[in-house]
Design a protein around this motif. Structure first.
Motif, mmCIF file in Angstrom:
data_model
loop_
_atom_site.group_PDB
_atom_site.id
_atom_site.type_symbol
_atom_site.label_atom_id
_atom_site.label_comp_id
_atom_site.label_asym_id
_atom_site.label_seq_id
_atom_site.Cartn_x
_atom_site.Cartn_y
_atom_site.Cartn_z
ATOM 1 N N PRO A 1 -3.619 7.959 3.733
ATOM 2 C CA PRO A 1 -2.379 8.649 4.365
ATOM 3 C C PRO A 1 -1.093 8.248 3.300
ATOM 4 O O PRO A 1 -1.150 7.287 2.737
ATOM 5 N N GLY A 2 -0.001 9.137 3.103
ATOM 6 C CA GLY A 2 1.108 8.931 2.244
ATOM 7 C C GLY A 2 0.937 9.170 0.852
ATOM 8 O O GLY A 2 1.554 8.706 0.091
ATOM 9 N N THR A 3 -0.393 9.732 0.405
ATOM 10 C CA THR A 3 -0.786 9.900 -0.984
ATOM 11 C C THR A 3 -1.197 11.411 -1.311
ATOM 12 O O THR A 3 -1.298 12.099 -0.394
ATOM 13 N N LEU B 1 -8.682 4.817 1.490
ATOM 14 C CA LEU B 1 -7.949 3.667 0.640
ATOM 15 C C LEU B 1 -8.609 2.591 0.530
ATOM 16 O O LEU B 1 -9.387 1.885 1.286
ATOM 17 N N VAL B 2 -8.495 2.129 -0.817
ATOM 18 C CA VAL B 2 -9.287 0.924 -1.360
ATOM 19 C C VAL B 2 -8.535 0.073 -2.321
ATOM 20 O O VAL B 2 -7.427 0.433 -2.684
ATOM 21 N N ASP C 1 0.741 -1.278 -0.208
ATOM 22 C CA ASP C 1 -0.014 -0.057 -0.071
ATOM 23 C C ASP C 1 0.851 1.087 0.004
ATOM 24 O O ASP C 1 2.180 1.402 0.019
ATOM 25 N N PRO C 2 0.217 2.407 -0.142
ATOM 26 C CA PRO C 2 1.015 3.678 -0.546
ATOM 27 C C PRO C 2 2.092 3.861 0.833
ATOM 28 O O PRO C 2 3.115 4.449 0.579
#
Length: 597
Positions: free
Chosen positions: A487-489, A496-497, A441-442
């Protein structure tokens, strides 16, 4: 030659006896030899002269025995003879003794040399056998992969046939049902006619009106179906809004936009990759294949139909200055954005199925059918570390950060590794089939995986078992993608998906927090090979073997745009602005589509 007379020798013996403490013996010798009458000057004779002369004589005999020997291999070590031998044997005997000892030493050396040679030959033979065994194993693994691919294709075709048969049966049942309904209507009409004989004309009018209404109902679509059809027509992307890139001579497997420029890279079964320069502005229906806007990256010398050079994977570095390609010949190649070959990385013993740059751009990670993953040092152009944890082909790799990454394999296992460590940081076991893809994930805290066991799973380094087991698909899951949200994007306020695409022709969107299914996206008629989120996370593009690319609204879970090409779609990707989508097809072309809502 220097001679020594008896008077001189007597004096040397006299001095030796005197220096050794034999005073009476020295006096007797001196008296009897009349040394007091000798003309020798005792002051010029050094102490220990007799011993020195004897030692010099022994050394001379040693030299004479060795240097006069006919054996050409003269040993520098004079330890073959003892002082007693020099006194008791003549020169010839000494020579024979030295010769025999040298021959014995040489025989010993020869025996040791022969033994070393035999051991070396045996070791070489063992290494050769191991290498042969490894090559055979790789060949068998390749064959098994080909068999599995053929089996999957056969199964896909069989499923398509079954689906078609099911649709025909459903159509027949629907027609039969409609026929029965019409018969019932006719019976009712006759009953109504017989109920009121006195008002025949009115009944006939009523029957005529009702008959006309029934005809309209039977022949025309349901109002909702009309709306859907119109909506579907309005969502179709016309060919006039699509740029077709021609040049490849075989199916195009992979494509990727440069992260910094309007460049699209594609990799094909024709043993080439291509870097296309895409014009700014809206796409047009003209075919873009001129030499001025494409760089051809040849992976062959001479023959162009060599299937061992198929380009199976590619990836841009973060700065968009270098493109890495992986090929079926087991070599990774690094190219400039202008299409110049910068380096060829040779270490793998089988096809490369996945490669990724780390974010910093100093390492390249590759995964191969030879069961290993390799981290390459880009500055030196050499391999830094090879990871040999899997027992079957490595299918996918993905960086967690600049030094840590994950790998997955047909052995059903997932390993988390770190550059410099010789053992895995974490081993995830849980899938019951080949693990096709993995993605961090990101934030690098969650790892998603998908498998032939029809499940996707979400893992955390904090525990050994999966965090969520996602089980709604009915067939193999080919790929997964995280949304660029949370978070982090660049889209931190959106949830988040996770999206999963399957051979059951559906795409499913998952709530990462709960592991619950959010939406099941149903529109494709064949296996879905690729999905990609738009940079803002609001839309999802999907490509399938049914030749269609759908663009979905993530929030509304509905198709907003559709393009139908002339071949199956292997991969779809968005440019960095989110206004163009690239798609690669089985009929050798790459298409660029505008996206505006």
């Amino acid at each position: 030659m220097i001679n020594m007379n008896s008077n001189e020798l007597n004096y040397l013996v006299y001095r030796y006896l005197h220096e050794s403490g034999f005073t009476h013996t020295a006096f007797t010798l001196g008296y009897e030899a009349a040394l007091n009458k000798s003309t020798l000057d005792g002051n010029v004779i050094p102490p220990g002269a007799l011993v020195t002369f004897v030692q010099k004589g022994i050394q001379y005999l040693e030299l004479e025995a060795n240097l006069s020997c006919n054996d050409s291999d003269v040993d520098e070590d004079f330890s073959f003879i003892q002082p007693i031998d020099l006194i008791t044997k003549n020169v010839y005997e000494l020579q024979q003794m030295i010769k025999e000892k040298k021959q014995n030493v040489q025989k010993t050396k020869n025996r040791e040399k022969n033994r070393d040679n035999r051991e070396h030959e045996q070791e070489h033979s063992r290494e050769k056998d191991k290498e042969h065994f490894r090559e055979k194993e790789i060949e068998r693994e390749k064959e098994r992969l080909h068999v599995r691919e053929r089996e999957k294709k056969v199964e896909i075709e069989r499923d398509k046939e079954q689906e078609k048969e099911k649709q025909i049966r459903d159509k027949e049942r629907e027609l039969e049902k409609e026929k029965n309904e019409r018969e019932k209507d006719k019976v009712k009409q006759k009953e109504n006619k017989n109920e009121d004989v006195t008002d025949v004309r009115r009944d006939e009018d009523n029957v005529r009106v009702q008959h006309e209404e029934n005809v309209i109902t039977e022949g025309g679509p349901d109002p909702m179906e009309i709306d859907n059809s119109l909506a579907s027509m309005s969502a179709l992307i016309p060919n006039s809004d699509v740029t077709v890139l021609k040049g490849h001579t075989s199916e195009v497997f992979v494509c990727a936009w440069s992260p910094t420029e309007s460049l699209l890279a594609s990799g094909s079964g024709d043993s080439t990759a291509r870097i296309w320069t895409i014009r700014d502005g809206p796409c047009r229906s003209d075919t873009q294949n001129g030499p001025s806007n494409v760089a051809v990256l040849k992976h062959y010398r001479g023959r162009t139909n060599d299937k061992s050079k198929d380009v199976t994977t590619l990836d841009w570095n973060g700065e968009g200055t270098l493109l890495a390609t992986g090929s079926y010949d087991g070599q990774a190649r690094i190219w400039s954005k202008d299409g110049e070959l910068v380096n060829t990385l040779t270490k793998h013993k089988g096809p490369i199925f996945s490669l990724k740059w780390n974010k910093k751009g100093d390492y390249l990670l590759s995964g191969s059918v030879d069961k290993t993953a390799i981290v390459w040092d880009i500055k030196t152009g050499e391999w830094k570390q090879q990871f040999e944890f899997h027992t079957a082909p490595t299918l996918d790799v993905d960086w967690r950060n600049n030094v840590s990454f994950a790998t997955c394999s047909t052995d059903n296992m997932i390993y988390v590794c770190k550059v410099g460590d010789n053992r895995p940081v974490k081993a995830f076991a849980g899938h019951q089939g080949e693990v096709n893809a993995i993605k961090w994930d990101p934030t690098g805290s969650l790892l998603a995986s998908c498998s032939d066991d029809s499940t996707a799973k979400i893992w955390s380094l904090k525990q050994d078992t999966c965090l969520h087991d996602l089980k709604e698909h009915t067939k193999e899951i080919y790929t997964i993608r995280w949304s660029p949200t949370g978070p982090g994007t660049n889209n931190p306020n959106q949830p988040l998906v996770l999206a999963s695409a399957s051979f059951d022709s559906t795409i499913k969107l998952w709530d990462v927090e709960t592991g619950k299914l959010l939406h099941s996206l149903v529109a494709h008629g064949d296996p879905v090979y690729s999905v990609a989120f738009s940079p803002n996370g609001e839309y999802l593009a999907s490509g399938s073997l049914d030749k269609c690319m759908h663009i979905w609204s993530v929030k509304e879970a509905r198709v907003v745009k559709t393009y139908e090409g002339s071949g199956g779609i292997f991969e779809v990707c968005w440019n960095k602005e989110g206004d163009k989508i690239g798609a690669c097809f089985s009929n050798n072309v790459v298409c660029i589509l505008d996206f505006r809502m």
